[in-house]
Design an enzyme around this catalytic site. Structure first.
Site, short mmCIF file in Angstrom:
data_model
loop_
_atom_site.label_atom_id
_atom_site.label_comp_id
_atom_site.label_asym_id
_atom_site.label_seq_id
_atom_site.Cartn_x
_atom_site.Cartn_y
_atom_site.Cartn_z
N GLN A 17 0.82 -1.21 0.00
CA GLN A 17 0.00 0.00 0.00
C GLN A 17 0.85 1.26 0.00
O GLN A 17 1.87 1.35 0.67
CB GLN A 17 -0.91 0.03 1.24
CG GLN A 17 -2.04 -0.97 1.22
CD GLN A 17 -1.71 -2.23 1.96
OE1 GLN A 17 -0.61 -2.77 1.84
NE2 GLN A 17 -2.66 -2.72 2.74
N LYS B 243 -12.34 -2.60 -14.59
CA LYS B 243 -11.00 -2.32 -14.05
C LYS B 243 -10.17 -3.60 -14.06
O LYS B 243 -9.46 -3.90 -13.10
CB LYS B 243 -11.08 -1.74 -12.64
CG LYS B 243 -11.72 -0.37 -12.56
CD LYS B 243 -11.66 0.18 -11.15
CE LYS B 243 -12.29 1.57 -11.09
NZ LYS B 243 -12.27 2.12 -9.72
N ARG C 248 -3.17 -7.14 -9.37
CA ARG C 248 -4.51 -6.63 -9.13
C ARG C 248 -5.29 -6.42 -10.42
O ARG C 248 -6.46 -6.79 -10.52
CB ARG C 248 -4.40 -5.31 -8.36
CG ARG C 248 -5.69 -4.53 -8.28
CD ARG C 248 -5.43 -3.11 -7.82
NE ARG C 248 -6.64 -2.32 -7.82
CZ ARG C 248 -6.69 -1.04 -7.51
NH1 ARG C 248 -5.58 -0.41 -7.19
NH2 ARG C 248 -7.83 -0.38 -7.52
N HIS D 99 -4.09 -6.88 -1.14
CA HIS D 99 -2.69 -6.53 -0.84
C HIS D 99 -1.98 -7.70 -0.15
O HIS D 99 -1.42 -7.56 0.95
CB HIS D 99 -2.62 -5.28 0.02
CG HIS D 99 -2.92 -4.02 -0.74
ND1 HIS D 99 -2.05 -3.47 -1.65
CD2 HIS D 99 -4.03 -3.23 -0.75
CE1 HIS D 99 -2.60 -2.38 -2.17
NE2 HIS D 99 -3.80 -2.22 -1.66
N ARG E 61 8.86 2.54 -0.96
CA ARG E 61 8.79 4.00 -0.90
C ARG E 61 9.44 4.48 0.39
O ARG E 61 9.47 3.76 1.39
CB ARG E 61 7.32 4.45 -0.95
CG ARG E 61 7.13 5.96 -1.02
CD ARG E 61 5.66 6.30 -1.11
NE ARG E 61 5.43 7.74 -1.21
CZ ARG E 61 4.24 8.31 -1.26
NH1 ARG E 61 3.15 7.55 -1.21
NH2 ARG E 61 4.12 9.63 -1.34
N SER F 212 1.21 8.96 3.84
CA SER F 212 0.27 8.72 2.75
C SER F 212 -0.81 7.74 3.19
O SER F 212 -2.00 7.94 2.89
CB SER F 212 1.02 8.17 1.53
OG SER F 212 0.13 7.94 0.46
N TRP G 74 -9.01 -1.29 4.09
CA TRP G 74 -8.38 -2.56 3.68
C TRP G 74 -8.90 -3.73 4.53
O TRP G 74 -8.16 -4.64 4.89
CB TRP G 74 -6.85 -2.49 3.74
CG TRP G 74 -6.28 -1.51 2.78
CD1 TRP G 74 -6.35 -1.53 1.42
CD2 TRP G 74 -5.55 -0.30 3.11
NE1 TRP G 74 -5.72 -0.42 0.89
CE2 TRP G 74 -5.21 0.34 1.90
CE3 TRP G 74 -5.15 0.28 4.31
CZ2 TRP G 74 -4.51 1.53 1.85
CZ3 TRP G 74 -4.45 1.47 4.27
CH2 TRP G 74 -4.13 2.08 3.05
#
Length: 454
Positions: free
Chosen positions: A147, A175, A192, A202, A235, A243, A254
């Site tokens: 995530q 999607k 995904r 996830h 990240r 974030s 989630w």
């Protein structure tokens, strides 16, 4: 005579036994004394049990199923990995050989055997001269999507922007994209946008390695011997944490995540909820950081580690400092052995490494956005908040430093092999006959929506 055919035969059986001959006549044979038979049976059982114990505890580690020595070696091997120089960590596996890091490591683990089979080819394997990612064979790219690392945008790049013989067919309403091999309808990408969250929302390393093979067999209706190539993005930890905080504050939960490990989901006692009700809307940062079971802290380390090594989500299985050491070492090792990983803060370098590793080309350059909403939020933190968040994410900070050094090493290695580097690097994403359709912007793509599955 008919009467003889139904004649009852009574045989006294004490130390004798009756044997029915083909002619229908019983023959009486002498038995060995029962005490002697018992002695023979007990002796055979003793030999069998002794053999099983001896084989289980004293045979070679690669073969033994019962050996505790394998588990002891596993823990010390993993922890020693933290102390290795990075150039050795980049290539060493569980047996001290280069390449195949995850597979060799898992072979000593007490985790289920399907984890061993599905852990994937290592980066070293991919760099072999005779290697090629085989779209026509049974090679599968598995995207471990952590995530708030830019994985949503990167996932879109994978299904929309790669230059392929048979491009993925995307259905905007669903999607979902069908990423099939050139000559048959089998998936080469497990992600995904291509297969959906087949192993849970996830899914982490522990979940994926125990699930992906089963799910692909189920999806394709057949069993195949596949080669798996795990890929992921990381990240900068504080920016990622902020974030996630912003995303949760807007209503993300989630809740669909399974947290599956060693054949079961984490219990409510192991992962107590941080909030009551359907979400944690408008939570303030101090509350967010104050929940001990909040998985936002050190999320990248947890999602890359083999959680079977630390008792899954049962934190009472070992002391906290020991659990942290094992998880961090396992995460480093799994990351180093992955076929590919990129860093959100180094888009161009990450794109080049992916393209050179898999000999695939993106039809769009990844864009670098150094100023993001989360980066601004980090700058606005109070000093005490920043210290607290850094402490909460200490494992991720160390993992990211490791990943950054490793990424630069891989970049320099690939650059040195590329005789046309300057031109290639200057023209990343510029394929004259194909125009890309995706923009890489992890704040606009990842943080705008309130969907709980980002």
């Amino acid at each position: 005579m008919p009467g003889d055919m139904h004649k009852n035969v009574s045989v006294q059986v004490d130390s004798d036994f009756a044997l029915l001959l083909p002619s229908g006549v019983y023959e009486i044979k002498k038995m060995e004394p029962r005490s002697k038979i018992r002695t023979i049976i007990v002796f055979c059982l003793f030999l069998a049990i002794a053999g099983i114990i001896g084989f289980g505890y004293f045979c070679q580690d690669q073969v033994c199923a019962l050996s505790k020595r394998a588990v002891i070696l596993q823990s010390s091997d993993i922890l020693a990995y933290n102390e290795l120089p990075l150039h050795q960590a980049n290539s060493i596996n569980g047996n001290g050989n280069s390449g195949g890091g995850i597979t060799a490591m898992a072979s000593k683990s007490s985790a289920p055997q399907n984890i061993i089979a599905n852990a994937g080819l290592s980066y070293e394997d991919v760099l072999n001269d005779d290697f090629q990612f085989d779209m026509d064979g049974h090679d599968v790219m598995v995207f471990l999507h952590i995530q708030k690392t830019g994985g949503t945008s990167f996932g879109r790049h994978l299904v929309r922007d790669l230059d392929l013989k048979r491009p993925c067919e995307c259905q905007r309403q669903r999607k979902r994209c069908y990423c099939f091999r050139p000559h048959r309808n089998e998936n080469w990408l497990f992600s995904r946008y291509s297969t959906g969250w087949k192993c849970g929302l996830h899914a982490d390393w522990t979940e994926l390695t125990s699930c992906v093979d089963v799910e692909l067999d189920k999806n394709e209706g057949e069993t195949a011997k596949r080669r798996y190539f795990y890929i992921s993005l990381l990240r900068q930890p504080i920016a990622r944490y902020m974030s996630e905080y912003r995303h949760v504050r807007r209503g993300a939960t989630w809740k669909g995540s399974r947290h599956w490990c060693l054949g079961r989901q984490a219990t409510a006692a192991e992962l107590p909820a941080c909030y009551k009700g359907k979400d944690w809307l408008d939570v303030d940062l101090d509350q967010f950081a104050g929940c001990e079971s909040n998985l936002a802290a050190n999320r990248q380390t947890r999602m890359l580690a083999d959680l079977a090594l630390v008792g899954c989500y049962n934190k009472s299985s070992m002391p906290a400092h020991e659990r942290d050491r094992v998880m961090l070492a396992s995460a480093k090792r799994n990351l180093a052995a992955m076929a590919y990983f990129g860093l959100t803060e180094y888009q161009k370098m990450s794109q080049y490494i992916f393209e050179e590793t898999f000999n695939l080309r993106f039809a769009i350059p990844f864009e670098q956005h150094n100023t993001t909403i989360s980066a601004t939020a980090v700058q606005n933190l109070r000093p005490d908040q920043k210290r607290r968040i850094e402490k909460l994410n200490g494992l991720d900070i160390e993992l990211y430093a490791f990943a950054k050094t490793l990424l630069f090493q891989r970049f320099e290695h690939l650059k040195a092999k590329d005789t046309n580097f300057e031109q290639r690097y200057a023209n990343l994403g510029n394929i004259y006959f194909k125009q890309g359709v995706t923009e890489f912007n992890w704040d606009s793509n990842v943080e705008d929506g309130l969907s709980t599955d980002h």
